[in-house]
Design an enzyme around this catalytic site. Structure first.
Site, PDB file in Angstrom:
ATOM      1  N   ARG A 219      12.936 -11.435  13.343  1.00  0.00           N
ATOM      2  CA  ARG A 219      12.540 -10.316  14.184  1.00  0.00           C
ATOM      3  C   ARG A 219      11.161 -10.591  14.793  1.00  0.00           C
ATOM      4  O   ARG A 219      10.338 -11.274  14.188  1.00  0.00           O
ATOM      5  CB  ARG A 219      12.482  -9.031  13.360  1.00  0.00           C
ATOM      6  CG  ARG A 219      13.834  -8.638  12.768  1.00  0.00           C
ATOM      7  CD  ARG A 219      13.762  -7.278  12.159  1.00  0.00           C
ATOM      8  NE  ARG A 219      12.570  -7.165  11.310  1.00  0.00           N
ATOM      9  CZ  ARG A 219      12.307  -6.111  10.556  1.00  0.00           C
ATOM     10  NH1 ARG A 219      13.117  -5.072  10.569  1.00  0.00           N
ATOM     11  NH2 ARG A 219      11.234  -6.078   9.798  1.00  0.00           N
TER      12      ARG A 219
ATOM     13  N   ARG B 252     -11.177   5.740   9.519  1.00  0.00           N
ATOM     14  CA  ARG B 252     -10.783   4.587  10.300  1.00  0.00           C
ATOM     15  C   ARG B 252     -11.992   3.913  10.935  1.00  0.00           C
ATOM     16  O   ARG B 252     -11.928   2.768  11.351  1.00  0.00           O
ATOM     17  CB  ARG B 252      -9.859   5.067  11.425  1.00  0.00           C
ATOM     18  CG  ARG B 252      -8.641   4.210  11.635  1.00  0.00           C
ATOM     19  CD  ARG B 252      -7.814   4.799  12.750  1.00  0.00           C
ATOM     20  NE  ARG B 252      -6.657   5.525  12.235  1.00  0.00           N
ATOM     21  CZ  ARG B 252      -5.508   4.952  11.903  1.00  0.00           C
ATOM     22  NH1 ARG B 252      -5.357   3.656  12.010  1.00  0.00           N
ATOM     23  NH2 ARG B 252      -4.508   5.667  11.469  1.00  0.00           N
TER      24      ARG B 252
ATOM     25  N   LYS C 273       0.821  -1.212   0.000  1.00  0.00           N
ATOM     26  CA  LYS C 273       0.000   0.000   0.000  1.00  0.00           C
ATOM     27  C   LYS C 273       0.859   1.268   0.000  1.00  0.00           C
ATOM     28  O   LYS C 273       0.567   2.225  -0.724  1.00  0.00           O
ATOM     29  CB  LYS C 273      -0.917   0.001   1.224  1.00  0.00           C
ATOM     30  CG  LYS C 273      -1.873   1.163   1.257  1.00  0.00           C
ATOM     31  CD  LYS C 273      -2.949   0.961   2.298  1.00  0.00           C
ATOM     32  CE  LYS C 273      -2.486   1.304   3.679  1.00  0.00           C
ATOM     33  NZ  LYS C 273      -2.714   2.688   4.071  1.00  0.00           N
TER      34      LYS C 273
ATOM     35  N   ARG D 204      11.346 -13.707   6.363  1.00  0.00           N
ATOM     36  CA  ARG D 204      12.401 -12.714   6.564  1.00  0.00           C
ATOM     37  C   ARG D 204      13.354 -13.111   7.681  1.00  0.00           C
ATOM     38  O   ARG D 204      12.958 -13.603   8.726  1.00  0.00           O
ATOM     39  CB  ARG D 204      11.758 -11.358   6.906  1.00  0.00           C
ATOM     40  CG  ARG D 204      10.980 -10.813   5.739  1.00  0.00           C
ATOM     41  CD  ARG D 204      10.974  -9.333   5.725  1.00  0.00           C
ATOM     42  NE  ARG D 204      10.212  -8.746   6.820  1.00  0.00           N
ATOM     43  CZ  ARG D 204       9.758  -7.501   6.784  1.00  0.00           C
ATOM     44  NH1 ARG D 204       9.999  -6.739   5.742  1.00  0.00           N
ATOM     45  NH2 ARG D 204       9.066  -7.035   7.788  1.00  0.00           N
TER      46      ARG D 204
ATOM     47  N   ARG E  95      -1.776  -8.870  13.145  1.00  0.00           N
ATOM     48  CA  ARG E  95      -1.875  -7.618  12.378  1.00  0.00           C
ATOM     49  C   ARG E  95      -2.874  -7.760  11.246  1.00  0.00           C
ATOM     50  O   ARG E  95      -3.645  -6.842  10.954  1.00  0.00           O
ATOM     51  CB  ARG E  95      -0.495  -7.225  11.828  1.00  0.00           C
ATOM     52  CG  ARG E  95       0.389  -6.563  12.880  1.00  0.00           C
ATOM     53  CD  ARG E  95       1.830  -6.544  12.430  1.00  0.00           C
ATOM     54  NE  ARG E  95       2.035  -5.745  11.223  1.00  0.00           N
ATOM     55  CZ  ARG E  95       3.048  -5.903  10.372  1.00  0.00           C
ATOM     56  NH1 ARG E  95       3.949  -6.834  10.605  1.00  0.00           N
ATOM     57  NH2 ARG E  95       3.160  -5.134   9.326  1.00  0.00           N
TER      58      ARG E  95
END
Ligand SMILES: [Zn+2]
Length: 243
Positions: free
Chosen positions: A188, A117, A42, A155, A199
């Site tokens: 991480r 939102r 995005k 990752r 998320r």
């Protein structure tokens, strides 16, 4: 140059020069609203659109932080909330957006970032846009969640030099160790699968009602597949849709 940074705070029109020649063919200002989960690109699409269309980005987060930085009335009101991670009231955010939309460089169109939102904000926004004769165009970047998870959980980072690797897209020469100094690579915290799922769920919960609202209202809304093509191709698709 547009007079940036001039907040219309009780500022009245300059008096002179109000009888400008009306534009020959007035076009409806476009209010671009981009929705996309983490990992959908995005941010990249938003940047490409800003550059190509020469629209300002209206970010409620940036505006709020700016008020806090200046320490004005709005700033002092929202500072504590922002620090505590509490959502700033709809009416405060709505007013900021309304003031921003009235500025000259938003006259042709703008990209909204972080707004609306909530459903209440979406309703207010539609009212504001109607008042300004602007058209909402909602771009919904759709990605396969399994693919996002695969990409983000792949990752790996070197704790010594910070180099990022990806098991699938950019593997280290020797699995598990950094190419540069041989340190053991780590995952991480942000890239752990449960964190990513959280998320994605949070995004889903927040965005779904908004998408539904715009759909119900019959606004222009496009679902754009953002997972099977490179960013530039996705961008071309978006451009074609909004024009
Ligand atoms: Zn390293």
């Amino acid at each position: 140059m547009e007079s940036k940074g001039q907040v219309a705070n009780g500022g009245l029109p300059a008096g002179a020069g109000s009888d400008q020649i009306p534009n020959a063919k007035p076009q409806k200002p476009l209010a671009l609203i981009l929705f996309g989960p983490p990992g959908s690109g995005k941010g990249t699409q938003s940047k490409l659109l800003l550059k190509t269309l020469d629209f300002p980005q209206i970010s409620t987060g940036d505006m709020l932080r700016e008020h806090v930085r200046r320490g004005n009335a709005v700033g002092t009101k929202v500072e504590a909330k922002m620090k505590a991670g509490i959502l700033v009231k709809d009416e405060v955010v709505n007013r900021l957006v309304e003031e921003r939309l009235a500025q000259p460089n938003a006259a042709r169109g703008f990209i909204l970032d972080g707004y609306p939102r909530t459903r209440a904000q979406a309703e207010t926004l539609c009212g504001m846009l109607a008042g300004r004769g602007a058209e909402a165009v909602v771009i919904h970047l759709v990605v396969d969640y399994n693919e996002v998870i695969a990409r983000l959980t792949g990752r790996r980072q070197c704790p010594v030099c910070g180099t990022l690797y990806n098991l699938k897209f950019k593997p280290s020469k020797v699995p598990g160790v950094c190419d540069l100094e041989g340190a053991a690579l780590i995952v991480r915290d942000d890239d752990r699968e449960e964190v990513i799922r959280e998320r994605l769920d949070a995004y889903q919960n927040q965005t779904k009602p908004l998408i539904e609202y715009f759909r119900e209202k019959g606004k222009r809304l496009y679902d754009v597949d953002a997972s099977s093509e490179p960013p530039e191709a996705v961008f071309q698709k978006i451009l074609a849709l909004i024009q």
